[in-house]
Design an enzyme around this catalytic site. Structure first.
Site, mmCIF file in Angstrom:
data_model
loop_
_atom_site.group_PDB
_atom_site.id
_atom_site.type_symbol
_atom_site.label_atom_id
_atom_site.label_comp_id
_atom_site.label_asym_id
_atom_site.label_seq_id
_atom_site.Cartn_x
_atom_site.Cartn_y
_atom_site.Cartn_z
ATOM 1 N N ARG A 1 -9.414 0.751 2.799
ATOM 2 C CA ARG A 1 -8.388 1.681 2.272
ATOM 3 C C ARG A 1 -7.054 0.952 2.083
ATOM 4 O O ARG A 1 -6.238 1.360 1.277
ATOM 5 C CB ARG A 1 -8.184 2.857 3.242
ATOM 6 N N ASP B 1 2.623 0.094 11.965
ATOM 7 C CA ASP B 1 1.386 -0.321 11.282
ATOM 8 C C ASP B 1 0.978 -1.761 11.619
ATOM 9 O O ASP B 1 -0.162 -2.152 11.386
ATOM 10 C CB ASP B 1 1.550 -0.178 9.757
ATOM 11 N N LYS C 1 0.825 -1.219 0.000
ATOM 12 C CA LYS C 1 0.000 0.000 0.000
ATOM 13 C C LYS C 1 0.852 1.260 0.000
ATOM 14 O O LYS C 1 0.666 2.156 -0.815
ATOM 15 C CB LYS C 1 -0.919 -0.008 1.225
ATOM 16 N N ASN C 2 1.792 1.326 0.944
ATOM 17 C CA ASN C 2 2.498 2.595 1.111
ATOM 18 C C ASN C 2 3.535 2.848 0.023
ATOM 19 O O ASN C 2 4.059 3.951 -0.091
ATOM 20 C CB ASN C 2 3.097 2.699 2.515
ATOM 21 N N ARG D 1 -0.104 14.763 12.780
ATOM 22 C CA ARG D 1 0.768 14.284 11.691
ATOM 23 C C ARG D 1 1.179 15.471 10.825
ATOM 24 O O ARG D 1 0.720 15.638 9.698
ATOM 25 C CB ARG D 1 0.051 13.208 10.877
ATOM 26 N N CYS E 1 -5.506 8.424 8.330
ATOM 27 C CA CYS E 1 -5.912 7.865 9.615
ATOM 28 C C CYS E 1 -5.755 8.867 10.750
ATOM 29 O O CYS E 1 -4.779 9.617 10.794
ATOM 30 C CB CYS E 1 -5.069 6.633 9.928
HETATM 31 N N1 EPU Z 1 6.406 13.826 11.344
HETATM 32 C C1 EPU Z 1 6.607 15.159 11.653
HETATM 33 N N2 EPU Z 1 6.817 16.042 10.637
HETATM 34 C C2 EPU Z 1 6.809 15.669 9.331
HETATM 35 C C3 EPU Z 1 6.617 14.318 9.012
HETATM 36 C C4 EPU Z 1 6.412 13.420 10.041
HETATM 37 O O1 EPU Z 1 6.584 15.542 12.803
HETATM 38 O O2 EPU Z 1 6.999 16.529 8.448
HETATM 39 C C5 EPU Z 1 6.197 12.845 12.414
HETATM 40 C C6 EPU Z 1 4.805 12.249 12.343
HETATM 41 O O3 EPU Z 1 3.875 13.042 13.040
HETATM 42 C C7 EPU Z 1 4.992 10.886 12.960
HETATM 43 C C8 EPU Z 1 6.425 10.519 12.571
HETATM 44 O O4 EPU Z 1 7.056 11.741 12.208
HETATM 45 O O5 EPU Z 1 4.927 10.981 14.361
HETATM 46 C C9 EPU Z 1 6.563 9.542 11.444
HETATM 47 O O6 EPU Z 1 5.836 10.004 10.319
HETATM 48 P P1 EPU Z 1 6.201 9.592 8.843
HETATM 49 O O7 EPU Z 1 6.314 10.843 8.048
HETATM 50 O O8 EPU Z 1 7.332 8.645 8.822
HETATM 51 O O9 EPU Z 1 4.922 8.834 8.413
HETATM 52 P P2 EPU Z 1 3.900 9.204 7.285
HETATM 53 O O10 EPU Z 1 4.634 9.511 6.002
HETATM 54 O O11 EPU Z 1 2.907 10.175 7.756
HETATM 55 C C10 EPU Z 1 3.795 6.735 6.435
HETATM 56 C C11 EPU Z 1 2.683 5.766 6.184
HETATM 57 C C12 EPU Z 1 2.080 5.319 7.506
HETATM 58 C C13 EPU Z 1 3.164 4.699 8.370
HETATM 59 C C14 EPU Z 1 4.349 5.665 8.522
HETATM 60 C C15 EPU Z 1 5.509 5.051 9.273
HETATM 61 C C16 EPU Z 1 1.844 6.496 4.066
HETATM 62 C C17 EPU Z 1 0.773 7.146 3.309
HETATM 63 N N3 EPU Z 1 1.678 6.412 5.377
HETATM 64 O O12 EPU Z 1 3.174 7.828 7.112
HETATM 65 O O13 EPU Z 1 1.125 4.341 7.186
HETATM 66 O O14 EPU Z 1 2.642 4.444 9.650
HETATM 67 O O15 EPU Z 1 4.802 6.092 7.225
HETATM 68 O O16 EPU Z 1 5.956 3.900 8.638
HETATM 69 O O17 EPU Z 1 2.816 6.025 3.491
HETATM 70 C C18 EPU Z 1 -0.703 2.939 7.619
HETATM 71 O O18 EPU Z 1 -0.412 2.341 6.564
HETATM 72 O O19 EPU Z 1 -1.542 2.501 8.442
HETATM 73 C C19 EPU Z 1 -0.012 4.178 7.939
HETATM 74 C C20 EPU Z 1 -0.425 5.013 8.892
#
Ligand code: EPU
Length: 436
Positions: free
Chosen positions: A397, A305, A22-23, A122, A117
């Protein structure tokens, strides 16, 4: 939308083919719009987030064929850098990748703030910091992020947090910048490597994806490419954990066992038998699991996840387990729902203390987000009696053909009240779920 009705308590058994990640999918789909012409993606999962993304691309002017049989063709010749409908953008988190992709190709992007989610704050400050470092001005206009630049120029960027989204998003914009970008403190998840592979197939020059320093030598333009998405280790982890929770025996096919290392290690610690070879992993659990501690961390740590389904398994373990959430501030929203099924869990800040019980019992529960849903489905499969899960749109999703896949390994799972028009509730349950 119809709920899921599960009659739990029987072991999952058989072979199951795991779909595309997915991601990864939600990053490579927008990456295709960075080159004029038709790119082809294979092994795309049939999930809600991909459908939403393909609709968004069409609204931006792309011609999209599929996905059909896991293959999607995107002709991005006529894509525009704005016009992504806010209502669709807000449905998914990964819509933030449109910013990097459009900024890279057009030096202009206007995209609404992402949804996704509800698992705590975030922010996307690291994404925007990267775009600014490349020379873009970034502002917020009526809920939309506007990023623009006369030119993008490669530079050194240090991420304050090893964010998956920021690593990929900055990489997208930087492949078409002038000169070299060095991105430090990157996330290392396998799907970052997957996105870099697609970009390189399109003519980009990305080196070091999968390590904490990625070098991106900018090129003038990208060309369309063909790319097959890597397997979804979270889908695989979910089914592995559900198998253990039902004390079943399932072989997961089309996986990269290495990507599952942290999950396999924790399952083994809990007493589950995990065998692997080539592109399969077999999970069998003849006995009740033992209590363990789990801390979620960025890859290669235990994935956040996979934490909610893991909690369903540990709720049934002998002894007291502790789960600490190291990525999100608030990812225990499924706990209240699990308690309805007889679990004994105490949340203290970012940790949960789980006193294992011998048996869960079915109950009506609500999935408030994707992985909360996966947790409740796993718990429902293991529980005695019927579990009715509402909020299924969240689960859809991220999990393709969930019911079909689960039924193929012996789960008794159905939609409710689909087909209820001419039958009473009890009759419907018997018809759909088979004997208790
Ligand atoms: N964070 C910040 N600032 C940023 C970006 C992230 O503070 O600019 C913080 C976030 O709030 C969080 C942490 O850093 O506490 C990690 O966030 P990250 O950016 O790594 O995650 P994401 O890109 O928002 C993706 C996946 C998530 C998965 C995470 C970690 C997608 C669309 N989402 O999220 O997937 O949990 O990486 O592996 O790729 C899921 O599939 O259920 C899901 C939530």
């Amino acid at each position: 939308m119809a709920d899921l009705l599960i009659r739990g308590g029987n072991p999952l058994n058989g072979d199951l083919i795991i779909g595309g990640r997915k991601n990864s999918a939600v990053a490579v789909v927008p990456a295709t719009i960075m080159a004029a012409g038709t790119s082809t993606l294979e092994n795309l999962p049939a999930i809600g987030d991909v459908s939403t993304y393909t609709e968004i691309l069409q609204q931006l002017g792309a011609r999209v064929e599929g996905p059909s049989g896991g293959t999607l063709r995107v002709d991005a010749s006529r894509v525009r850098p704005d016009g992504a409908p806010m209502e669709m953008v807000k449905r998914i988190r990964a819509s933030y990748y449109l910013l990097g992709a459009l900024l890279g190709r057009f030096h202009y992007a206007r995209v609404g703030l992402p949804g996704g989610c509800d698992i705590g704050q975030r922010p996307i400050d690291q994404h925007l910091k990267g775009f600014r470092a490349l020379g873009a001005t970034v502002s917020l206009d009526h809920g939309e992020v506007v990023a623009e630049a006369d030119e993008l120029i490669g530079t050194h960027i240090y991420l304050d947090i090893a964010s998956v989204g920021a690593t990929i998003n900055i990489m997208l914009a930087a492949v078409l910048a002038k000169g070299t970008t060095v991105l430090e403190n990157c996330a290392k998840e396998p799907h970052i490597v997957d996105v870099a592979s697609l970009l390189n197939a399109m003519g980009a020059r990305v080196v070091g994806a999968g390590t904490d320093t990625i070098k991106i030598h900018g090129v003038e333009e990208l060309k369309p490419a063909r790319h097959a998405i890597i397997p979804d280790e979270i889908e695989a982890a979910t089914y592995a954990i559900a198998t253990a929770a039902t004390r079943g025996d399932v072989t997961l096919l089309n996986v990269v066992p290495k990507h599952l290392d942290s999950v396999s290690a924790k399952l083994r610690e809990a007493g589950v038998i995990v065998e692997e070879n080539g592109d399969w992993v077999r999970v069998s659990a003849p006995d009740r699991p033992r209590a363990i501690t789990v801390k979620t961390l960025p890859y290669p740590g235990f994935p956040t996840d996979a934490m909610p389904p893991m909690m369903a398994l540990l709720a049934l373990s002998s002894g007291t387990s502790v789960i600490s959430e190291g990525v999100y501030e608030s990812r225990f929203k499924h706990v209240d729902e699990l308690q309805r099924m007889g679990t004994k869990i105490r949340v203290e800040g970012r940790s949960a203390v789980i006193e294992g019980v011998e048996e869960l019992h079915g109950a009506p529960v609500h999935a408030s987000n994707l992985r909360a849903g996966a947790c409740l489905v796993a718990a429902g499969l293991a529980a005695q009696g019927e579990t009715r899960v509402s909020g299924v749109q969240h689960v859809e999703r991220g999990y393709e053909h969930l019911e079909d896949k689960l039924r193929s390994i012996g789960a008794r799972i159905s939609r409710y009240p689909d087909g209820a028009d001419s039958r009473g509730d009890d009759e419907l349950r018997v018809v759909n779920l088979g004997p208790a």
